[in-house]
Design an enzyme around this catalytic site. Structure first.
Site, PDB file in Angstrom:
ATOM      1  N   GLY A   1       0.658  -4.981   1.177  1.00  0.00           N
ATOM      2  CA  GLY A   1      -0.587  -5.063   0.426  1.00  0.00           C
ATOM      3  C   GLY A   1      -0.408  -5.724  -0.937  1.00  0.00           C
TER       4      GLY A   1
ATOM      5  N   GLU B   1      -0.649  -9.311  -0.227  1.00  0.00           N
ATOM      6  CA  GLU B   1      -2.046  -9.597   0.120  1.00  0.00           C
ATOM      7  C   GLU B   1      -2.939  -9.601  -1.118  1.00  0.00           C
ATOM      8  OE1 GLU B   1      -1.907  -6.440   3.121  1.00  0.00           O
ATOM      9  OE2 GLU B   1      -2.715  -7.898   4.531  1.00  0.00           O
TER      10      GLU B   1
ATOM     11  N   GLU C   1       4.982  -5.023   7.133  1.00  0.00           N
ATOM     12  CA  GLU C   1       4.252  -3.976   7.878  1.00  0.00           C
ATOM     13  C   GLU C   1       4.792  -3.772   9.278  1.00  0.00           C
ATOM     14  OE1 GLU C   1       2.833  -6.364   6.070  1.00  0.00           O
ATOM     15  OE2 GLU C   1       1.160  -5.553   4.913  1.00  0.00           O
TER      16      GLU C   1
ATOM     17  N   ALA D   1       0.868  -1.179   0.000  1.00  0.00           N
ATOM     18  CA  ALA D   1       0.000   0.000   0.000  1.00  0.00           C
ATOM     19  C   ALA D   1       0.903   1.227   0.000  1.00  0.00           C
ATOM     20  CB  ALA D   1      -0.896  -0.023   1.224  1.00  0.00           C
TER      21      ALA D   1
HETATM   22  C1  HXC Z   1       4.995   4.228  -1.510  1.00  0.00           C
HETATM   23  C2  HXC Z   1       6.845   3.244  -2.453  1.00  0.00           C
HETATM   24  C3  HXC Z   1       6.519   2.011  -1.840  1.00  0.00           C
HETATM   25  C4  HXC Z   1       5.344   1.963  -1.028  1.00  0.00           C
HETATM   26  C5  HXC Z   1       8.322   1.751  -2.974  1.00  0.00           C
HETATM   27  N1  HXC Z   1       7.972   3.026  -3.143  1.00  0.00           N
HETATM   28  N2  HXC Z   1       7.467   1.117  -2.182  1.00  0.00           N
HETATM   29  N3  HXC Z   1       6.072   4.329  -2.291  1.00  0.00           N
HETATM   30  N4  HXC Z   1       4.612   3.097  -0.896  1.00  0.00           N
HETATM   31  N5  HXC Z   1       4.906   0.841  -0.452  1.00  0.00           N
HETATM   32  C6  HXC Z   1       8.644   4.044  -3.933  1.00  0.00           C
HETATM   33  C7  HXC Z   1       9.878   4.587  -3.253  1.00  0.00           C
HETATM   34  O1  HXC Z   1       9.532   5.560  -2.301  1.00  0.00           O
HETATM   35  C8  HXC Z   1      10.638   5.151  -4.409  1.00  0.00           C
HETATM   36  O2  HXC Z   1      10.082   6.389  -4.780  1.00  0.00           O
HETATM   37  C9  HXC Z   1      10.335   4.168  -5.529  1.00  0.00           C
HETATM   38  O3  HXC Z   1       9.125   3.500  -5.143  1.00  0.00           O
HETATM   39  C10 HXC Z   1      11.422   3.136  -5.708  1.00  0.00           C
HETATM   40  O4  HXC Z   1      11.656   2.502  -4.455  1.00  0.00           O
HETATM   41  P1  HXC Z   1      13.129   2.390  -3.791  1.00  0.00           P
HETATM   42  O5  HXC Z   1      12.897   2.192  -2.334  1.00  0.00           O
HETATM   43  O6  HXC Z   1      13.988   3.484  -4.240  1.00  0.00           O
HETATM   44  O7  HXC Z   1      13.625   1.044  -4.483  1.00  0.00           O
HETATM   45  P2  HXC Z   1      14.635  -0.034  -3.902  1.00  0.00           P
HETATM   46  O8  HXC Z   1      15.783   0.625  -3.215  1.00  0.00           O
HETATM   47  O9  HXC Z   1      14.923  -0.937  -5.039  1.00  0.00           O
HETATM   48  O10 HXC Z   1      13.805  -0.832  -2.777  1.00  0.00           O
HETATM   49  C11 HXC Z   1      12.717  -1.586  -3.126  1.00  0.00           C
HETATM   50  C12 HXC Z   1      11.917  -1.968  -1.855  1.00  0.00           C
HETATM   51  C13 HXC Z   1      11.570  -0.682  -1.060  1.00  0.00           C
HETATM   52  C14 HXC Z   1      12.729  -2.912  -0.974  1.00  0.00           C
HETATM   53  C15 HXC Z   1      10.646  -2.696  -2.308  1.00  0.00           C
HETATM   54  O11 HXC Z   1      10.979   0.285  -1.963  1.00  0.00           O
HETATM   55  C16 HXC Z   1      10.621  -0.884   0.083  1.00  0.00           C
HETATM   56  O12 HXC Z   1      10.990  -1.394   1.156  1.00  0.00           O
HETATM   57  N6  HXC Z   1       9.355  -0.463  -0.099  1.00  0.00           N
HETATM   58  C17 HXC Z   1       8.360  -0.499   0.966  1.00  0.00           C
HETATM   59  C18 HXC Z   1       7.860  -1.892   1.156  1.00  0.00           C
HETATM   60  C19 HXC Z   1       6.831  -1.962   2.276  1.00  0.00           C
HETATM   61  O13 HXC Z   1       7.088  -1.608   3.424  1.00  0.00           O
HETATM   62  N7  HXC Z   1       5.613  -2.386   1.926  1.00  0.00           N
HETATM   63  C20 HXC Z   1       4.506  -2.450   2.891  1.00  0.00           C
HETATM   64  C21 HXC Z   1       3.720  -1.156   2.872  1.00  0.00           C
HETATM   65  S1  HXC Z   1       2.498  -1.164   4.106  1.00  0.00           S
HETATM   66  P3  HXC Z   1      10.998   7.645  -5.136  1.00  0.00           P
HETATM   67  O14 HXC Z   1      10.017   8.743  -5.385  1.00  0.00           O
HETATM   68  O15 HXC Z   1      11.899   7.859  -3.971  1.00  0.00           O
HETATM   69  O16 HXC Z   1      11.748   7.215  -6.379  1.00  0.00           O
HETATM   70  C22 HXC Z   1       1.249  -2.053   3.476  1.00  0.00           C
HETATM   71  C23 HXC Z   1       0.051  -2.153   4.381  1.00  0.00           C
HETATM   72  C24 HXC Z   1      -1.019  -2.916   3.738  1.00  0.00           C
HETATM   73  O17 HXC Z   1       1.309  -2.542   2.420  1.00  0.00           O
HETATM   74  C25 HXC Z   1      -2.282  -2.720   4.474  1.00  0.00           C
HETATM   75  C26 HXC Z   1      -3.455  -3.144   3.678  1.00  0.00           C
HETATM   76  C27 HXC Z   1      -3.670  -2.447   2.435  1.00  0.00           C
END
Ligand code: HXC
Length: 258
Positions: A109, A112, A132, A65
């Site tokens: 998400g 999921e 998360e 998400a």
């Molecule tokens: C918003 C995101 C994102 C996310 C990546 N991006 N994941 N933006 N929400 N979940 C964006 C980054 O900010 C970045 O934007 C661009 O995508 C590229 O990501 P990087 O981090 O630069 O890439 P990389 O270094 O290759 O790392 C990849 C990654 C990392 C390991 C997947 O992006 C990451 O850890 N993402 C978050 C994963 C996460 O925590 N997911 C769970 C979210 S909570 P810019 O603008 O800087 O280029 C969730 C709750 C669900 O899902 C609840 C129910 C719906």
């Protein structure tokens, strides 16, 4: 006009939906989930479609998400808008089979969403996880319920409590994905599987999906009873006659109601 967040195509009787926020690794925001829901319902209504594939980009199916969008939400914001239920659960209303073709990250998400699909096909590049916990929350779109059902309690606890990622091989061993294929072949393979499913009688496909889902929703006895009843009902269809007659006559079945 701004570019679609979900690309909609058809390949024969297969509906193909591609999540299209590649720069944000397909982070799932409300607008994207609204588009995905509408596209799914359109395919659901379309008699020319027998199965649906959802895919992402080479680098990410979806990295979760949208954290930026969620960051400042209050408890009342998410409670009053019924975040997640409103547009994420559209997928649950789809009675045709939906395949997730997962390459790269399927996190939070994203994982999921993939697990809401009926079957998962993974590229060897796929990485699954429920990170998360690292954000101070827990999975909110079914991760704590669907992951243990797919991989068992021990591995689900491991993934959800540590937030670590799991590669495609481990995911296949654990039972989360049905097949692992080279990344370059992911979409072809998923479309091939969907095409096979879409060639079957739609009634039996939909009833099979509904029955398998019962295995995860109720007691064993309830599920067995439900399965028996819909199994019986299929003997009222022309396609059952055709399917079994074709077998006895040693020829391919020509299903009428696809
Ligand atoms: C918003 C995101 C994102 C996310 C990546 N991006 N994941 N933006 N929400 N979940 C964006 C980054 O900010 C970045 O934007 C661009 O995508 C590229 O990501 P990087 O981090 O630069 O890439 P990389 O270094 O290759 O790392 C990849 C990654 C990392 C390991 C997947 O992006 C990451 O850890 N993402 C978050 C994963 C996460 O925590 N997911 C769970 C979210 S909570 P810019 O603008 O800087 O280029 C969730 C709750 C669900 O899902 C609840 C129910 C719906």
């Amino acid at each position: 006009m701004s570019e679609s967040l979900v690309l909609v195509e058809t390949r024969g009787r297969v509906g193909l939906l591609t999540l299209n926020r590649p720069k944000a690794l397909n982070a799932l925001n409300d607008a994207l989930m609204d588009e995905l829901g509408s596209a799914l319902l359109a395919f659901e209504q379309d008699d020319g479609i027998g199965a649906i594939v959802i895919t992402g980009s080479e680098k990410a199916f979806a990295a979760g998400a949208d954290i930026g969008a969620m960051k400042d939400w209050s408890y009342m914001d998410v409670y009053r808008s019924d975040y997640i239920t409103r547009n994420w659960e559209t997928l649950k209303r789809v009675r045709k089979p939906v395949i997730a073709a997962v390459g790269g990250y399927a996190l939070g998400g994203g994982c999921e969403l993939a697990m809401m699909c009926d079957l998962l096909i993974a590229a060897d590049s796929a990485k699954f996880g429920q990170p998360e916990i690292k954000l101070g929350v827990i999975p909110g779109a079914g991760g704590t319920q669907r992951l243990p059902r797919a991989v068992g309690k021990a591995k689900a606890m491991d993934l959800i409590l540590t937030g670590r990622m799991m590669g495609a091989e481990e995911a296949e061993r654990a039972g989360l994905v049905s097949r692992v294929v080279p990344a370059a072949k992911l979409l072809d393979e998923a479309i091939e599987v969907a095409t096979v499913i879409a060639s079957m009688s739609l009634a039996s496909v939909m009833m099979a999906k509904e029955s398998v889902n019962r295995a995860f929703e109720g007691s064993l006895n309830e599920g067995l009873l439900f399965e028996r009843r819909v199994f019986h009902s299929l003997f009222g269809t022309e396609d059952q006659k055709e399917g079994m007659t074709a077998f006895v006559e040693k020829r391919e079945a020509r299903f009428k109601h696809r």
